[in-house]
Design a protein around this motif. Structure first.
Motif, PDB file in Angstrom:
ATOM      1  N   UNK A 199       0.823  -1.214   0.000  1.00  0.00           N
ATOM      2  CA  UNK A 199       0.000   0.000   0.000  1.00  0.00           C
ATOM      3  C   UNK A 199       0.854   1.260   0.000  1.00  0.00           C
ATOM      4  N   UNK A 200       2.048   1.185   0.582  1.00  0.00           N
ATOM      5  CA  UNK A 200       2.946   2.345   0.590  1.00  0.00           C
ATOM      6  C   UNK A 200       3.497   2.625  -0.801  1.00  0.00           C
ATOM      7  N   UNK A 201       3.789   1.560  -1.558  1.00  0.00           N
ATOM      8  CA  UNK A 201       4.241   1.737  -2.939  1.00  0.00           C
ATOM      9  C   UNK A 201       3.145   2.394  -3.779  1.00  0.00           C
ATOM     10  N   UNK A 202       1.917   1.931  -3.591  1.00  0.00           N
ATOM     11  CA  UNK A 202       0.793   2.507  -4.337  1.00  0.00           C
ATOM     12  C   UNK A 202       0.541   3.955  -3.926  1.00  0.00           C
ATOM     13  N   UNK A 203       0.711   4.241  -2.639  1.00  0.00           N
ATOM     14  CA  UNK A 203       0.528   5.606  -2.159  1.00  0.00           C
ATOM     15  C   UNK A 203       1.592   6.527  -2.734  1.00  0.00           C
ATOM     16  N   UNK A 204       2.827   6.043  -2.799  1.00  0.00           N
ATOM     17  CA  UNK A 204       3.911   6.841  -3.378  1.00  0.00           C
ATOM     18  C   UNK A 204       3.648   7.104  -4.861  1.00  0.00           C
TER      19      UNK A 204
END
Length: 243
Positions: free
Chosen positions: A128-133
């Motif tokens: 989810x952090x990769x997608x948020x970035x």
């Protein structure tokens, strides 16, 4: 720890000085920015770093970037109003000067990328952090960073279907290529790169119906672009009567 924090803060001095000299931020506001960043940097360098501290730091920097953009636009608008009576040569020089970004104009965005990269080094397993970035890069129009974000994320999460689809969509719709490039269309992205990404995703996830549907959708969009381009350039195929 203090030396590392101070080193990071020292690198912020030139761009913050530029923003202060141009009147984007006052001296007291600049001091407050430095104080807040110092506190955040110490939180990130604790023995057990918390994800919430990174995300809170990023949110404050995004708010700062929005404020910087609004104030910069106001300064440019006021300059135009005050220089309505200038001659053509002076106007051209001023326009060229405004188009060239100053040191402080991209500082906050660079700092946001810096924080996100540190966050992902510590929490690589959280997709989810990769997608948020990636979403943040799109919002800031940082498309040069976006390709690297997807590439690094797919190395860690090759089974995430959403990542493959978003990466291919970026290559086809956002990653604008030159018209002379065989892999792209004038004013469009790279069909070759998008195909390669989806084919790799399908090799790793051969039973994903969503990936197969997206692959079909990609080819359909490409045919529509080709057809529309032929119609605009009057390069349509000959009709049966013409044959």
């Amino acid at each position: 720890m203090a030396e590392h924090v101070q080193s990071v803060l020292d690198q912020m001095v030139p761009p913050l000085r530029d923003l202060m000299d141009r009147g984007v931020f006052s001296e007291s506001e600049t001091r407050a920015i430095v104080t807040r960043r110092r506190e955040s940097e110490y939180l990130l360098r604790r023995r057990v770093a918390r994800k919430a501290d990174f995300l809170r730091y990023i949110e404050s920097e995004l708010a700062l970037e929005r404020l910087r953009a609004l104030r910069t636009k106001k300064i440019v608008r006021d300059e135009r109003r005050n220089n309505q009576d200038e001659n053509d040569d002076d106007k051209k020089k001023r326009v060229l000067g405004n188009k060239n970004k100053k040191l402080g104009d991209y500082h906050v965005q660079q700092h946001i990328h810096f924080i996100y990269q540190r966050l992902l080094r510590k929490f690589r397993s959280d997709v989810s952090l990769h997608l948020q970035y990636a979403a943040c890069c799109k919002a800031m129009k940082s498309f040069s960073h976006l390709g690297r974000v997807y590439a690094e994320a797919l190395q860690v999460h090759p089974r995430c279907i959403t990542l493959w689809i978003e990466a291919a969509s970026h290559e086809f719709f956002d990653n604008i290529t030159d018209a002379s490039n065989e892999g792209g269309l004038a004013g469009g992205g790279s069909i070759r790169s998008a195909r390669i990404l989806l084919q790799r995703g399908l090799r790793l996830n051969p039973h994903s119906q969503e990936l197969w549907l997206q692959y079909f959708s990609l080819e359909f969009h490409y045919i529509q672009k080709i057809t529309g381009r032929r119609n605009v350039l009057a390069l349509g195929l000959p009709t049966s009567k013409e044959k």
